[in-house]
Motif scaffolding. Structure first.
Motif, PDB file in Angstrom:
ATOM      1  N   ARG A  20       0.827  -1.214   0.000  1.00 47.19           N
ATOM      2  CA  ARG A  20       0.000   0.000   0.000  1.00 47.19           C
ATOM      3  C   ARG A  20       0.859   1.261   0.000  1.00 47.19           C
ATOM      4  O   ARG A  20       0.622   2.191  -0.773  1.00 47.19           O
TER       5      ARG A  20
ATOM      6  N   THR B 198      -7.273   1.770  -3.028  1.00 46.00           N
ATOM      7  CA  THR B 198      -8.380   2.345  -2.266  1.00 46.00           C
ATOM      8  C   THR B 198      -7.914   3.296  -1.165  1.00 46.00           C
ATOM      9  O   THR B 198      -8.511   4.357  -0.941  1.00 46.00           O
ATOM     10  N   PHE B 199      -6.808   2.919  -0.492  1.00 46.97           N
ATOM     11  CA  PHE B 199      -6.371   3.709   0.668  1.00 46.97           C
ATOM     12  C   PHE B 199      -4.994   4.357   0.499  1.00 46.97           C
ATOM     13  O   PHE B 199      -4.678   5.321   1.190  1.00 46.97           O
TER      14      PHE B 199
ATOM     15  N   HIS C  67      -7.135   7.814 -12.783  1.00 45.60           N
ATOM     16  CA  HIS C  67      -8.386   8.031 -12.044  1.00 45.60           C
ATOM     17  C   HIS C  67      -9.379   8.813 -12.901  1.00 45.60           C
ATOM     18  O   HIS C  67     -10.568   8.455 -13.000  1.00 45.60           O
TER      19      HIS C  67
ATOM     20  N   TYR D 180     -11.909  -5.341  -9.361  1.00 39.65           N
ATOM     21  CA  TYR D 180     -11.007  -6.114  -8.514  1.00 39.65           C
ATOM     22  C   TYR D 180     -11.510  -7.549  -8.338  1.00 39.65           C
ATOM     23  O   TYR D 180     -10.735  -8.502  -8.395  1.00 39.65           O
TER      24      TYR D 180
ATOM     25  N   ASN E 165      -5.554  -4.031  -4.007  1.00 36.21           N
ATOM     26  CA  ASN E 165      -6.827  -3.336  -3.900  1.00 36.21           C
ATOM     27  C   ASN E 165      -6.782  -2.287  -2.788  1.00 36.21           C
ATOM     28  O   ASN E 165      -7.284  -1.165  -2.941  1.00 36.21           O
ATOM     29  N   GLU E 166      -6.151  -2.640  -1.661  1.00 37.48           N
ATOM     30  CA  GLU E 166      -6.008  -1.682  -0.559  1.00 37.48           C
ATOM     31  C   GLU E 166      -5.133  -0.506  -0.983  1.00 37.48           C
ATOM     32  O   GLU E 166      -5.385   0.639  -0.590  1.00 37.48           O
TER      33      GLU E 166
ATOM     34  N   GLY F 120      -6.122   7.525  -0.989  1.00 41.97           N
ATOM     35  CA  GLY F 120      -7.335   6.819  -1.428  1.00 41.97           C
ATOM     36  C   GLY F 120      -7.898   7.378  -2.710  1.00 41.97           C
ATOM     37  O   GLY F 120      -9.098   7.674  -2.812  1.00 41.97           O
TER      38      GLY F 120
ATOM     39  N   LYS G  74     -14.309  -1.413  -7.623  1.00 44.35           N
ATOM     40  CA  LYS G  74     -13.034  -1.588  -6.934  1.00 44.35           C
ATOM     41  C   LYS G  74     -11.905  -1.774  -7.939  1.00 44.35           C
ATOM     42  O   LYS G  74     -12.047  -2.516  -8.918  1.00 44.35           O
TER      43      LYS G  74
ATOM     44  N   PHE H 178      -8.722   6.232  -5.588  1.00 43.34           N
ATOM     45  CA  PHE H 178      -9.731   5.527  -6.388  1.00 43.34           C
ATOM     46  C   PHE H 178     -10.973   5.130  -5.590  1.00 43.34           C
ATOM     47  O   PHE H 178     -11.850   4.466  -6.128  1.00 43.34           O
ATOM     48  N   LYS H 179     -11.056   5.533  -4.339  1.00 45.58           N
ATOM     49  CA  LYS H 179     -12.169   5.066  -3.513  1.00 45.58           C
ATOM     50  C   LYS H 179     -13.498   5.727  -3.866  1.00 45.58           C
ATOM     51  O   LYS H 179     -14.560   5.257  -3.451  1.00 45.58           O
ATOM     52  N   ASP H 180     -13.468   6.808  -4.668  1.00 46.75           N
ATOM     53  CA  ASP H 180     -14.727   7.453  -5.040  1.00 46.75           C
ATOM     54  C   ASP H 180     -15.375   6.811  -6.259  1.00 46.75           C
ATOM     55  O   ASP H 180     -16.471   7.213  -6.664  1.00 46.75           O
TER      56      ASP H 180
END
Length: 593
Positions: A383, A514-515, A578, A552, A510-511, A519, A527, A521-523
């Protein structure tokens, strides 16, 4: 009785013959005329065959056969959704008759003077070149004369210049598809010299037609001797998605201009090996290379392209070689898990560097991290891209084993994608290596370099546990719509990793998307799994890379974005990706999600 009858018969016939003999004799006038006419023919024959032989021989030798070639239109190139991205527009070909020009010095001078006036001499061909060819050839062919120039030449009506209907290649979207398509060169008789135009040239070019004429010494056509119709080229249906290609190009251009960056590459490929988008920066308008007669501004533009230090014509996706940097860390993690050198939860401490002492010279080397990370497990290591974690893990795995994993992913091999110009990767296995070499290859640096295409295929391997042969042309059809060639999905490698260990690393990727790094790509309504890389390529100069896939849970689309010489921590590559995904999802580009 019988004797009497015979006597009467002879008397009758005798009187008949006497009457014939008594007729006046026939006139000799007809005989005289007949023999006089025969005498004239004999005299003329003697004159023609003996006295006038040289005269008529010179006339007949002045006649000559002359071929005019008719080049067919190249096949069109389409995107998968039916947009024409390479087509033809009307133009002319020019044939310079050297036979007439070498016989007539005045015609030669007139022709050269006129060709200078329309700027074909010396822009396209020099007077010296024409003089050189004068005794060697019967004609010179110049292709792709624009319509305006062709009409001027036709109206001048010089017997030494023949204008033939032809075509010129045209790319309606210019720089958006330029590296992908390439272009044909008039210097090579309009054969493809780069991109798909070169790879599929034999399909696109068609069959040349011709007419063979007999012409007299003045250039007048006496008769047509032979003829063959030209057959147009076949059409390519590519795998490229028009909307996605346009979106990728637009977002890259927009972001690069904001940061005053010049060089970048991007690729999208699906789970069948189909290339959906391919873009390389800086780009160029390939229409400029299809012209014969150029304005001063166009000549300057070509000169600028050819001399640009940023290598404008280079398709970075397939020909650029780059250190992969941290995008190889998922592979190192899998190698550690499969070889029982680490567990997902085991923590390694990162103080922000590792200190290594040369055992011979006692010299100390620092292998830096990008910050102090503290205690780090596998998920945090991927990450946050923790270098010290992977230095340590790489040392445990060993140099030879790491190299084996990279070779298993075909880093040094061609993918055999169907476009000209792909480069092999670099992976130098050393017979004698040091701890520093292990540290370097553990974070994708040192003597390792691969293309962005190979980076996208790495994402495919991490998402699907297999590598498919990438391809750009789905099928080729003739003018009647008949399919003459079709590409099919082809698995090159599968079961590359053990599935259980792969799932752990996929979760970490994936984490990361996302994070990691705020983060980014979390919006999104789906996934994403991914990994960044920022290999150092100079003193505080870095390339920004982002590879990944989505969705994902069921990987279908795989991508790479590479931005050269990006500011450190700018996450430029990730940000562009993104924006592409966000807009692409809203536009309905990505199907079956």
């Amino acid at each position: 009785m019988q004797e009497r009858e015979l006597e009467d018969f002879y008397q009758l016939n005798s009187s008949y013959y006497l009457k014939i003999q008594e007729r006046p004799p026939k006139s000799n006038l007809i005989d005289f005329l007949f023999y006089f006419f025969v005498l004239i023919l004999v005299v003329l024959g003697i004159k023609l065959t003996i006295f006038d032989y040289n005269f008529f021989k010179s006339i007949s030798e002045g006649n000559y056969y002359y071929n005019i070639l008719f080049f067919p239109p190249r096949g069109n190139i389409f995107t998968s959704d039916g947009k024409v991205i390479a087509q033809n527009i009307p133009s002319f070909d020019l044939v310079i008759d050297l036979v007439l020009m070498r016989k007539d010095k005045n015609l030669f001078n007139q022709t050269i003077e006129f060709l200078e006036k329309v700027e074909i001499v010396p822009n396209v061909i020099t007077k010296e070149k024409i003089e050189e060819e004068l005794t060697k050839k019967n004609q010179i062919l110049i292709r792709n004369i624009d319509q305006a120039t062709g009409i001027v030449i036709k109206n001048r009506d010089l017997p030494s210049l023949i204008v033939v209907d032809s075509f010129q290649r045209f790319y309606p979207y210019g720089e958006v598809f330029s590296h992908l398509l390439g272009y044909p060169s008039f210097e090579k008789n309009l054969r493809g010299v780069s991109g798909l135009e070169r790879t599929y040239d034999d399909y696109l070019v068609g069959e040349i037609g011709f007419k063979k004429y007999l012409r007299d010494a003045r250039g007048i056509i006496l008769k047509e001797v032979e003829k063959k119709e030209a057959l147009e080229g076949k059409n390519l249906i590519t795998t490229i998605d028009f909307k996605l290609q346009s979106l990728v190009f637009e977002k890259m251009k927009e972001n690069l201009e904001k940061l005053n960056l010049k060089k970048a590459a991007a690729l999208f490929v699906d789970d069948q090996g189909k290339i959906l988008a391919m873009a390389s920066f800086p780009s160029f308008d390939n229409n400029i290379f299809t012209k014969v007669i150029l304005s001063k501004e166009e000549k300057e533009k070509i000169k600028k392209i050819l001399e640009d230090k940023n290598s404008v014509l280079l398709n970075r996706v397939i020909s650029g070689l780059y250190a992969p940097g941290s995008i190889v860390k998922p592979v190192v993690a899998i190698a550690g898990l499969e070889n029982k050198k680490i567990t997902p939860q085991e923590e390694i401490y990162s103080p922000g560097y590792l200190r290594v002492q040369n055992p011979y010279t006692k010299e100390v080397f620092l292998f830096k991290d990008w910050k102090v990370h503290g205690w780090t497990n596998l998920f945090k290591a991927i990450r946050d891209s923790v270098n010290v974690y992977f230095y340590t893990l790489g040392e445990r795995i060993g140099y030879e084993t790491l190299m084996n994993y990279y070779e298993k992913l075909d880093f040094t091999k061609l993918s055999n994608i169907d476009i000209f110009g792909e480069k092999e990767g670099i992976l130098k296995r050393k017979e004698k290596y040091f701890l520093g070499d292990i540290y370097n290859i553990s974070i994708g640096q040192g003597e390792i370099a691969i293309t962005p295409l190979r980076m996208a295929l790495l994402a495919q391997a991490l998402g699907l546990n297999k590598i498919l042969k990438p391809y750009l042309v789905e099928k080729i059809i003739d003018s009647n719509g008949k399919v003459v060639f079709e590409n099919k999905p082809q698995v090159i490698k599968e079961n590359i990793f053990q599935q259980e260990e792969l799932r752990i690393v996929q979760k970490a990727m994936n984490e990361m998307a996302t994070f990691g790094f705020g983060g980014l790509f979390k919006d999104l309504p789906l996934k994403v799994a991914g990994k960044t890389g920022t290999p150092e390529v100079g003193n505080n100069v870095f390339n920004g890379i982002f590879i990944g896939y989505f969705p994902y849970e069921k990987p279908k689309y795989f991508f790479v974005m590479l931005v050269e010489e990006a500011p450190l921590f700018s996450i430029t590559a990730s940000r562009i990706l993104h924006d592409i995904l966000k807009d692409g999802i809203e536009m309905g580009i990505f199907k079956d999600l």
